[in-house]
Write a protein that holds these residues in place. Structure first.
Motif, short mmCIF file in Angstrom:
data_model
loop_
_atom_site.label_atom_id
_atom_site.label_comp_id
_atom_site.label_asym_id
_atom_site.label_seq_id
_atom_site.Cartn_x
_atom_site.Cartn_y
_atom_site.Cartn_z
N ASP A 39 0.77 -1.21 0.02
CA ASP A 39 -0.11 -0.05 -0.02
C ASP A 39 0.76 1.41 0.05
O ASP A 39 0.39 2.26 -0.49
N SER A 42 1.29 3.28 -3.30
CA SER A 42 0.07 4.15 -3.68
C SER A 42 0.36 5.30 -2.90
O SER A 42 0.05 6.28 -3.55
N HIS A 60 -11.95 6.07 -7.16
CA HIS A 60 -12.21 5.01 -6.46
C HIS A 60 -10.81 4.10 -6.02
O HIS A 60 -10.89 3.02 -5.62
N ALA A 62 -7.98 2.62 -3.76
CA ALA A 62 -7.92 2.34 -2.39
C ALA A 62 -6.86 3.37 -1.57
O ALA A 62 -5.75 3.54 -2.06
N GLY A 63 -7.38 4.06 -0.56
CA GLY A 63 -6.23 4.46 0.39
C GLY A 63 -6.44 6.13 -0.14
O GLY A 63 -5.66 6.88 0.58
N LYS A 182 -7.07 7.65 8.92
CA LYS A 182 -7.77 6.14 8.71
C LYS A 182 -9.14 6.45 9.44
O LYS A 182 -9.22 6.52 10.38
N HIS A 365 -9.77 -8.51 8.17
CA HIS A 365 -10.06 -7.22 7.81
C HIS A 365 -9.35 -6.20 8.37
O HIS A 365 -9.05 -4.86 7.86
#
Lengths: 822, 518
Positions: A39, A42, A60, A62-63, A182, A365
């Motif tokens: 991640d 990104s 869209h 992620a992150g 987050k 998750h």
């Protein structure tokens, strides 16, 4: 002069905390991670794009909803330039800032001793050392959370209203920042509420007393309204998910977070364990998958050991605080309690107000124990407040200095190959001693005469012991466990340098597009936007027409594996070919350029006969799709550099393009054995060969007379052509262990790895080898077809030697290779 | 009532023998009393048979002797069955429960004894090992007996009272010195300390440091850490560790007297010995499967007394008795219901699983909200904590059992299938573990019979002569045996059925077809 004096004064008074900060910086530098995991690429990219209005076309992604993480990184990029180190600077600063906040919070709650101990514990906290140099949300989240709580505490203690308001504002800002880092950190709001309630408890009591004085009618009406609101909310929730789902999902709690944290059981429940019906109503009770050794085996992967020291000390510290009603520890305990039980029970109603409000989401998750960093700040505070009670105010420097210096020395010893095992053994000793001392430490605190006298010594010992125990590598939360990723980074960096030095062709951004761009300091122009690549403005392209015209480079993971098509043959490799992290660079050229490149490469190869030139010749022949040239190049490599022959990779190409060639000569060795009645063959002393019929086909059976540990060879003498590719086709079944193909008198590499195998069912192997460029056309060669050992035997249903003759069959596009004249 | 509770909870989980070690102990015990005189010409009679018996016993591992002797005689009288097989463990567990009660009551008071016995009744590892045929629980019970006798001796001036404790410890040392050495060391240290020898303190401290110094020997640290790592994985520690921590903190907060000293030194010596001698313990055969958990279980009784002491000091004796009576009576009734059902009912499985997390939460709620002068609130906290601890324990044991029960069920199905076949089939079993299990399930009626009606003869398969198995016979092999030892089965073996309750192992039943050429 005055400023110098102030600085000197500052250093003299705060040298201990400065030493701890230096230790924290040293450990984070020493165990540097970088942008290597996933991640973080990104996030680094979003930071790079931020001031350029991007990333384009990526709503869209992620992150992207975590600007609290990548905007500070973008600002640092702006200030210091774009590099991997600068990308990890924000989490590093956040980690040190968390240390600072821990110091300040502990100071506010319990004084200087607790502050120093807390700062030291955070400096050596293994999970923070691990996360501090990764561009991931965890370290910044810990910082924003602790910043919010620190400001809140300051606000509560400020006498002036203006100061109060300012600190509340700062606390709110940190809170907002944590949401932007987050969103799932939202439950920290409950911590804030909890602390506010605690701070304003007398006023709340006053307010309640005021309410009690209100007329009853008003009270009853208010109670009815509240009850109605609760019932309506419950009805809304229950209408979406009836209660069996609640129960079914609740049963999974306490199998996730808490055992992971307390005893290190890792990730016991995978979503796959729950099956497809995990969110269904009235499903069967979930039973965790059976583990044959559930008593001793972590249910998934290894045991999480990163909290071994801290959990034990924390349990004692928390027990002590509650038994002694030590109010200074209450705030971090409320903080930890709310977050911990949110993580334990909270995933069950994971998103407030959504239709899936009652769906339980298991630990998978939360991805990994990285998330525990969030709750580690209050844990460290509780421990610090506890340990501080046993330390002597005047002699606080000694354990701190001992802790800092011993940790540095141990880290260096642990890193050295010569002293690693020895150091590790003694770090384990420190772990056991730390646990033992922690458990007996309450006796020293409570004791007055006997053990109480040794209290400062015991607690002083605990400081360096905890520091040393924290150095024990705890996979997978340790930089040392990421050597593969580090290898891949080095290889991609080398590939990036090569590509920057060879700007002639565009790059296809498949697979390694983003990492390559990050490691090149964004010089290649990665984008998520469709059609966003415009060569030569950016180095990447997805334009097929452009590729057809100019050619292209692209990267692929792995170097030593089987290659079945010419188009996959690497032009360059970066890294150790045997390593899975080795990177292959593949070059595609337009048709006419391929032949020219092949001519040039062959000329150079024959002129110099160096390994590099021969490798280039091999790559050029593959790129030009010329099998006979490919075999010729391979033969030259076998002749001059047999140990470096890429025969495993090449075997796929020779099979794909060579097996169907019209001019091939296939020799049936089983028939040969029958015809010659075994003449020209030799067998090990324990072997008995025979042929038999099975399903109307001849089978060569070789039995072992008695169990043997010595390798028993099966040898045949054959005449082989020079400079030629051969394929040994084998179909066998063996209970004995076997290994195929060797050349006792020559150094000829083959594609079958030297290894012992056993196949109970019929199994097919095609083993490829290429003969050297012998001066004469052909030679008699002794071939060891197989060697076996153990017991049972081996049976061959197919045993053919195919001489690949590609000359006639491999004209590509009308071009025949013999056109080259030298 | 607590003894009935201990028994009832354990009986709810009886489900055959799970471990190969248990099958070995069962087979050894069965053969112990059915020996033949070694020499046909040897003298008949009780003495000669006694000699043969001892000779036979000495060939067996010493730690299993008590179990072998007791179980062998039980088998002789009542025959072989699952219930008889677990009787030694069960009885030892009851005895251990009683000794814990007795010792805690002697050390502190009756309430502590009752609470400690209650905790012993529900500790998952204790429940699980009590219904496994292993030597561990009897050894733990003996250790407790030695400690209880020793504490009685400490309280009296007469030296003669030390003899029973010394005798039990000495017998224990003969059986398994790794289990009993800490007890012996503890007794020696405690006795020397109480003798008030001049200048003993510096000598004692020096000796203590010397013992600690052994931790710095090469490899000791790594081994101790490995043992700690293994032990920590036991799922019941998830709730035991916080209880231990609060127990220690509480005990530290009260004035230390003789009983507390006794308890703490006992616990410390045991813990120190386990970790300092880790390199040796890790080499023990007993450790191979779950033996190491025996060492952990041996550490648990003092921990339970510590935890119980902490509860007992915070509550009125009558309050605790009422809570224990309520929870105990309900649990007994519930356990009887569980004994009668083959597995946990779905609803109960759910509730008990949820209780694992709730129990963990309750530990902290109890600590945070217990306040002096609030009897109702305090007793509710304790009641909730003990109730959820009980339910959580049941869930944990259920999961432990679930992990080991599949091979047993596979073998049972194979046996049922073979018994249902026409005629008197001959069966060859190609796996020692499965062979031993089938013989056990057949109650060792005849070493070559599948059951007492002799409906099938069972032989061990020789992997080197698998081709010689006669036509018409049946062969049972496990998937591991097939892959690692047998290899390719002969062509005339036809698969009849495969049995598998888990992905770990499959049992394959072959029928050997009569070869036409023969």
């Amino acid at each position: 002069m005055r400023s110098k004096r102030i600085l000197l004064d500052l250093l003299t008074r705060n040298w201990l905390i400065l030493a701890i900060i230096l230790l924290a910086a040293f450990l984070r530098w020493f165990y540097y991670m970088g942008v290597i995991r996933g991640d973080d690429f990104s996030y680094a990219f979003y930071a790079h794009e931020f001031f350029q209005g991007g990333p384009e076309g990526s709503r869209h992604l992620a992150g992207l909803n975590r600007p609290g993480l990548y905007v500070p990184a973008a600002i640092l990029f702006r200030l210091f330039g774009e590099s991997e180190f600068v990308a990890t600077l924000f989490p590093l600063i956040a980690s040190i800032a968390t240390l600072f906040f821990i110091y300040k919070i502990a100071f506010l709650l319990s004084g200087r001793k607790a502050a120093l101990v807390g700062a030291f514990l955070w400096a050596v906290f293994p999970l923070d050392i691990f996360m501090a140099t990764q561009l991931d949300p965890e370290a910044p989240l810990a910082m924003a959370g602790s910043g919010a709580i620190y400001s809140l505490l300051l606000a509560g203690r400020s006498a002036k209203l203006t100061d109060k308001l300012i600190w509340y504002f700062v606390s709110g800002a940190f809170l907002l920042w944590s949401f932007l880092i987050k969103l799932s950190s939202a439950p920290i709001v409950f911590v804030v509420v909890g602390i506010l309630v605690m701070q304003h408890w007398p006023r709340i009591l006053q307010f309640l007393a005021f309410i009690r004085k209100l007329p009853r009618r008003l009270l009853v009406a208010g109670a009815v309204v509240i009850l109605f609101a609760v019932l309506t909310t419950s009805a809304f929730i229950l209408s979406r998910q009836p209660w069996p789902v609640v129960i079914n999902n609740l049963e999974l709690t306490a199998y996730d977070i808490a055992p992971g944290w307390v005893i290190g059981r890792t990730n016991p429940i995978q979503q796959t364990d729950l099956g497809g019906n995990w969110a269904k109503i009235h499903r069967k009770v979930f039973t965790p998958p059976a583990q044959p050794e559930t008593l001793t085996t972590a249910t998934a992967g290894g045991r999480l050991r990163v909290f071994d020291v801290y959990v034990a000390v924390f349990l004692v510290a928390a027990g002590y605080a509650l038994v002694q009603q030590n109010r200074s520890a209450y705030i971090p305990m409320i903080w930890l309690g709310i977050l911990f039980f949110y993580m334990e029970w909270g995933p069950f109603p994971r998103s407030f107000g959504s239709s899936s409000v009652l769906v339980y989401t298991p630990l998978t998750h939360w991805i990994a124990a990285d998330n525990f960093l969030w709750i580690s700040v209050p844990m460290v505070l509780v421990i610090a407040i506890y340990l501080a009670q046993g330390l002597d105010e005047k002699k606080i420097a000694a354990p701190m200095v001992a802790g800092v210096s011993s940790v540095i020395v141990a880290a260096l010893l642990l890193d050295s190959l010569q002293t690693h095992q020895l150091a590790l053994n003694y770090l384990y000793v420190t772990l056991i001693f730390t646990l033992a001392l922690s458990l007996i430490s309450p006796f020293a605190l409570f004791g007055k005469k006997d053990i109480g006298a040794s209290r400062p010594i015991l607690f002083a010992f605990l400081i360096p012991l905890i520091g040393l125990s924290s150095l024990i590598p705890s996979p997978p939360y340790h930089a040392g466990d990421f050597f593969k990723e580090q290898d891949r980074r080095d290889n991609l960096r080398a590939a990036s340098s090569y590509l920057l030095e060879h700007p002639d062709l565009p790059i296809r951004p498949v697979g390694y597009g983003l990492p390559l761009d990050v490691y090149s300091e964004f010089q290649f122009g990665f984008t998520y936007a469709k059609g966003g690549y415009l060569f030569p403005e950016t180095r990447f392209t997805r334009d097929r027409e452009l590729v057809r015209l100019l050619g292209v480079y692209f990267l692929k993971q792995g170097c030593g594996q089987l290659i079945t098509h010419f188009r996959e043959w690497p032009f360059e490799v970066f890294g150790d070919p045997d390593s899975p992290e080795c990177i292959s660079l593949i070059r595609k050229l337009p048709k006419e350029k391929k032949l020219l490149a092949l001519i040039e490469a062959k000329r150079n190869a024959l002129a110099f006969l160096t390994k590099d030139k021969l490798t280039s010749y091999l790559a050029a022949s593959a790129n030009a799709k010329k099998l006979s040239e490919f075999v010729n190049a391979l033969s030259l490599v076998v002749t001059y550099f047999p140990e470096d022959t890429p025969i495993s990779q090449a075997s796929g190409i020779i099979q794909t393009y060579g097996l169907s060639a019209v001019g091939n000569i296939r020799m049936d060795l089983i028939s040969l054995f029958q015809q010659e009645q075994g003449r020209g063959w030799a067998f090990g002393a324990e072997l008995t060969p025979r042929t038999m019929e099975e399903d109307e086909a001849a089978v060569l059976v070789v039995d072992i007379g008695q169990k043997t540990e010595e390798a028993q060879p099966i040898i045949v003498n054959l005449n082989l052509k020079a400079n030629t590719a051969y394929i040994l086709e084998v179909e066998l079944r063996a209970f004995a262990q076997y290994d195929l193909l060797r050349f006792p008198d020559y150094e000829i590499p083959d594609s079958y790895l030297d290894s012992w195998n056993r196949d109970l069912d019929w199994t097919t192997h095609n083993v490829v080898f290429v003969t050297p460029d012998w001066p004469e056309d052909q030679r008699d060669v002794k071939i060891e077809l197989a060697r076996i050992n153990d017991r049972g035997g081996i049976a061959f249903r197919v045993l053919n030697l195919v001489e690949v003759n590609a000359g006639e069959s491999l004209e590509v596009g009308g071009q025949v290779l013999n056109v080259f004249a030298y | 009532m607590l003894l009935i509770l201990t028994l009832a909870i354990r009986l709810a989980f009886v489900d055959g023998l799970w471990f190969s070690e248990s099958l070995t102990i069962a087979a050894d015990s069965k053969s112990l009393y059915s020996f033949e005189p070694a020499d046909p010409g040897s003298e008949p009679g009780l003495l000669a048979r006694g000699k043969e018996f001892l000779k036979e016993l000495r060939t067996l591992p010493s730690e299993s002797w008590p179990v072998n002797v007791v179980l062998g005689s039980l088998y002789t009288v009542f025959g072989v069955s699952d219930l008889i097989s677990i009787l030694p463990g069960l009885a030892a567990s009851l005895l251990a429960g009683f000794f814990i009660y007795f010792l805690a009551a002697q050390l502190f008071d009756e309430t502590t004894g009752l609470l400690a016995a209650f905790l012993w009744a529900i500790v998952p590892l204790s429940v699980f090992l009590s219904v496994s045929l292993l030597p561990v629980v009897p050894l733990v019970a003996m250790n407790l007996l030695a400690a209880a006798l020793f504490f009685r001796a400490v309280q009296t001036p007469a030296w003669g009272t030390y003899l029973p404790a010394a005798f039990v410890a000495a017998v224990g040392l003969v059986l398994d010195w790794t289990f009993f050495l800490p007890t012996a060391i503890f007794m020696a240290l405690y006795t020397i300390q109480r003798l008030k020898i001049p200048k003993w303190k510096p000598v004692g401290n020096g000796l203590g440091l010397l013992v600690l110094a052994t931790a710095f020997l090469p490899g000791v640290g790594a081994a101790a850490s490995e043992l700690f790592n293994l032990n920590l994985l036991l799922f019941d520690n998830f709730i035991m560790l916080p209880l231990l921590a609060i127990g220690l903190v509480f005990v530290a907060s009260v004035k230390r007297d003789l009983p507390i000293h006794f308890l703490l030194i006992w616990l410390a010596v045991k813990a120190a010995f386990v970790f300092i001698s880790a390199p040796y313990i890790l080499q023990r055969p007993l450790l191979q499967t779950i033996g190491f958990s025996g060492y952990w279980l041996d550490l648990i009784p003092p921990v339970l007394i510590l935890i119980a002491f902490q509860f007992a000091r915070r509550y009125d004796s009558q309050q605790i008795k009422r809570v224990l009576l309520g929870i105990g009576a309900t649990a007994i009734l519930g356990s009887i219901f569980l004994i009668l059902t083959p597995s946990f009912p779905a609803g109960f499985a759910t509730i008990s699983r949820i209780s694992v997390g709730v129990a963990f939460l309750c530990i902290f709620l109890y600590l945070a909200f217990w306040k002096k002068g609030r009897p109702l609130g305090n007793i509710s906290l304790l009641g909730a904590l003990l109730t959820f601890l009980l339910l959580a324990s049941l869930s944990i044991v259920n999961d432990y059992v679930g992990s080991y029960v599949y091979p047993v069920e596979d073998a049972r199905e194979v046996r049922a299938t073979l018994k249902a076949l026409d005629g008197d089939p001959v069966v060859f079993v190609g796996d020692d573990f499965v062979y031993e299990r089938l013989l056990y399930l057949g109650r060792y009626q005849n070493p070559q019979a599948l059951d007492e009606s002799d409906s099938a003869s069972v032989y061990a398969l020789n992997p080197n002569r698998s081709g010689e198995v006669p036509g018409g016979a049946y062969v049972v092999v496990s998937s591991q045996y097939l892959g690692l030892i047998l290899g390719i089965p002969p062509a005339n073996w036809e698969v009849v059925q495969e049995f598998s309750h888990s992905s770990q192992q499959t049992l394959i039943l072959y029928h050997v077809v009569v070869d036409d050429l023969e």
